[in-house]
Design an enzyme around this catalytic site. Structure first.
Site, mmCIF file in Angstrom:
data_model
loop_
_atom_site.group_PDB
_atom_site.id
_atom_site.type_symbol
_atom_site.label_atom_id
_atom_site.label_comp_id
_atom_site.label_asym_id
_atom_site.label_seq_id
_atom_site.Cartn_x
_atom_site.Cartn_y
_atom_site.Cartn_z
ATOM 1 N N LYS A 167 -35.110 51.555 57.540
ATOM 2 C CA LYS A 167 -34.548 52.131 58.760
ATOM 3 C C LYS A 167 -34.828 53.623 58.782
ATOM 4 C CE LYS A 167 -30.718 54.002 59.508
ATOM 5 N NZ LYS A 167 -29.475 54.651 59.967
ATOM 6 N N LEU A 170 -32.655 55.097 66.769
ATOM 7 C CA LEU A 170 -32.680 56.290 67.622
ATOM 8 C C LEU A 170 -31.565 56.299 68.660
ATOM 9 C CD1 LEU A 170 -36.535 56.590 68.152
ATOM 10 C CD2 LEU A 170 -35.101 57.597 66.355
ATOM 11 N N LYS A 171 -30.875 55.190 68.813
ATOM 12 C CA LYS A 171 -29.713 55.096 69.703
ATOM 13 C C LYS A 171 -29.983 55.729 71.072
ATOM 14 C CE LYS A 171 -26.379 55.142 65.883
ATOM 15 N NZ LYS A 171 -27.271 55.527 64.768
ATOM 16 N N ILE A 185 -31.264 58.263 81.412
ATOM 17 C CA ILE A 185 -31.550 57.606 82.681
ATOM 18 C C ILE A 185 -32.554 56.481 82.449
ATOM 19 C CG2 ILE A 185 -31.042 59.690 84.006
ATOM 20 C CD1 ILE A 185 -34.061 60.037 84.382
ATOM 21 N N GLN A 228 -17.874 56.910 56.566
ATOM 22 C CA GLN A 228 -17.646 55.614 57.181
ATOM 23 C C GLN A 228 -16.157 55.248 57.140
ATOM 24 O OE1 GLN A 228 -19.917 54.052 58.763
ATOM 25 N NE2 GLN A 228 -21.785 55.008 58.035
ATOM 26 N N HIS A 238 -30.111 56.632 74.902
ATOM 27 C CA HIS A 238 -29.160 56.544 76.018
ATOM 28 C C HIS A 238 -29.492 57.672 76.990
ATOM 29 C CE1 HIS A 238 -25.719 55.765 78.422
ATOM 30 N NE2 HIS A 238 -25.032 56.831 78.036
ATOM 31 N N THR A 259 -36.330 57.169 81.628
ATOM 32 C CA THR A 259 -36.535 57.832 80.347
ATOM 33 C C THR A 259 -36.394 56.838 79.203
ATOM 34 O OG1 THR A 259 -35.760 59.945 81.208
ATOM 35 C CG2 THR A 259 -35.684 59.661 78.827
#
Length: 236
Positions: free
Chosen positions: A38, A66-67, A71, A191, A69, A74
């Site tokens: 990862k 890369l998460k 528009i 965590q 989020h 994009t």
């Protein structure tokens, strides 16, 4: 749900390192102990994308965490770029428009899109502070159901939530990928919703993401092998 009994197929080693040279050294040290990697923000925003492309070309399974989020356009174009790296997995945040754009961007490729529900560093208090209504369990369930309806391939969630998600109707074809894995005796770090590798597998996790217990170990290969042995015992 994955059924391959090779424990290496279950373990993503998180290359959360500050430089390409460190990542290259770790991969060399791990050798055959790791086949899945990862790559997140820390390495990804330096040389990690190119390194992931190299690892994928060499036969490793690559997960870009890369998460995304943003528009729709994009997100879609970003996913199209990741497809060209040969990566196998990519995370996006579990917002409906973002997930729909990601599914459109990966169309025709083998890239699997994973939806991040609620970060494993969050608890109910953190969700309330962020303005969410409901507790972590409710939010994870609702976001996971949306993801399945949209066509997402997997869910990133705490291993404490895998059984709950299956019981809530999340089908076996949806991979449950669990960070926040800590072997017995390891430091918790930042965590909050953690479990051991064996408990995660027994609870229904399909893939485990392990970073610091391996990358911070004196002998990373030995640390990885110990986790693989624990997974193998649980798999039977």
């Amino acid at each position: 749900m994955t059924s391959n009994l090779d424990p290496r197929q279950k373990l993503f080693v998180a290359l959360d390192l500050s430089s390409l040279s460190e990542a290259e050294r770790l991969v060399a040290l791990l050798g055959d102990s790791a086949t899945h990697y990862k790559i997140g923000y820390r390495l990804g925003y330096s040389d990690g994308i190119a390194f992931g492309r190299e690892l994928a070309a060499s036969g490793k399974t690559i997960f870009f965490d890369l998460k995304l989020h943003d528009i729709d356009n994009t997100v879609r174009e970003g996913v199209e770029s990741i497809v060209r790296t040969g990566a196998h997995y990519l995370t996006v945040h579990a917002y409906p428009q973002t997930m729909k754009a990601a599914v459109a961007g990966r169309e025709g490729s083998g890239l699997k899109i994973l939806a991040v529900t609620i970060l494993t560093s969050w608890n109910d208090v953190d969700c309330a502070e962020a303005g969410y209504q409901g507790n972590v369990t409710t939010l994870v369930q609702n976001k996971a159901r949306q993801a399945v309806a949209i066509g997402i391939d997997g869910i990133v969630c705490s291993a404490q939530e895998t059984g709950m998600l299956r019981a809530a109707g999340i089908p076996d074809r949806i991979e449950l990928v669990t960070p926040g894995i800590r072997p017995k005796g390891a430091e918790i770090g930042d965590q909050k919703r953690i479990v051991t590798p064996s408990a995660a597998i027994a609870g229904g996790a399909d893939r485990l993401v392990v970073g610091r217990p391996i990358t911070g170990a004196r002998d990373p290969a030995a640390a990885a092998d110990a986790i693989l042995a624990e997974i193998a015992t649980t798999l039977g």
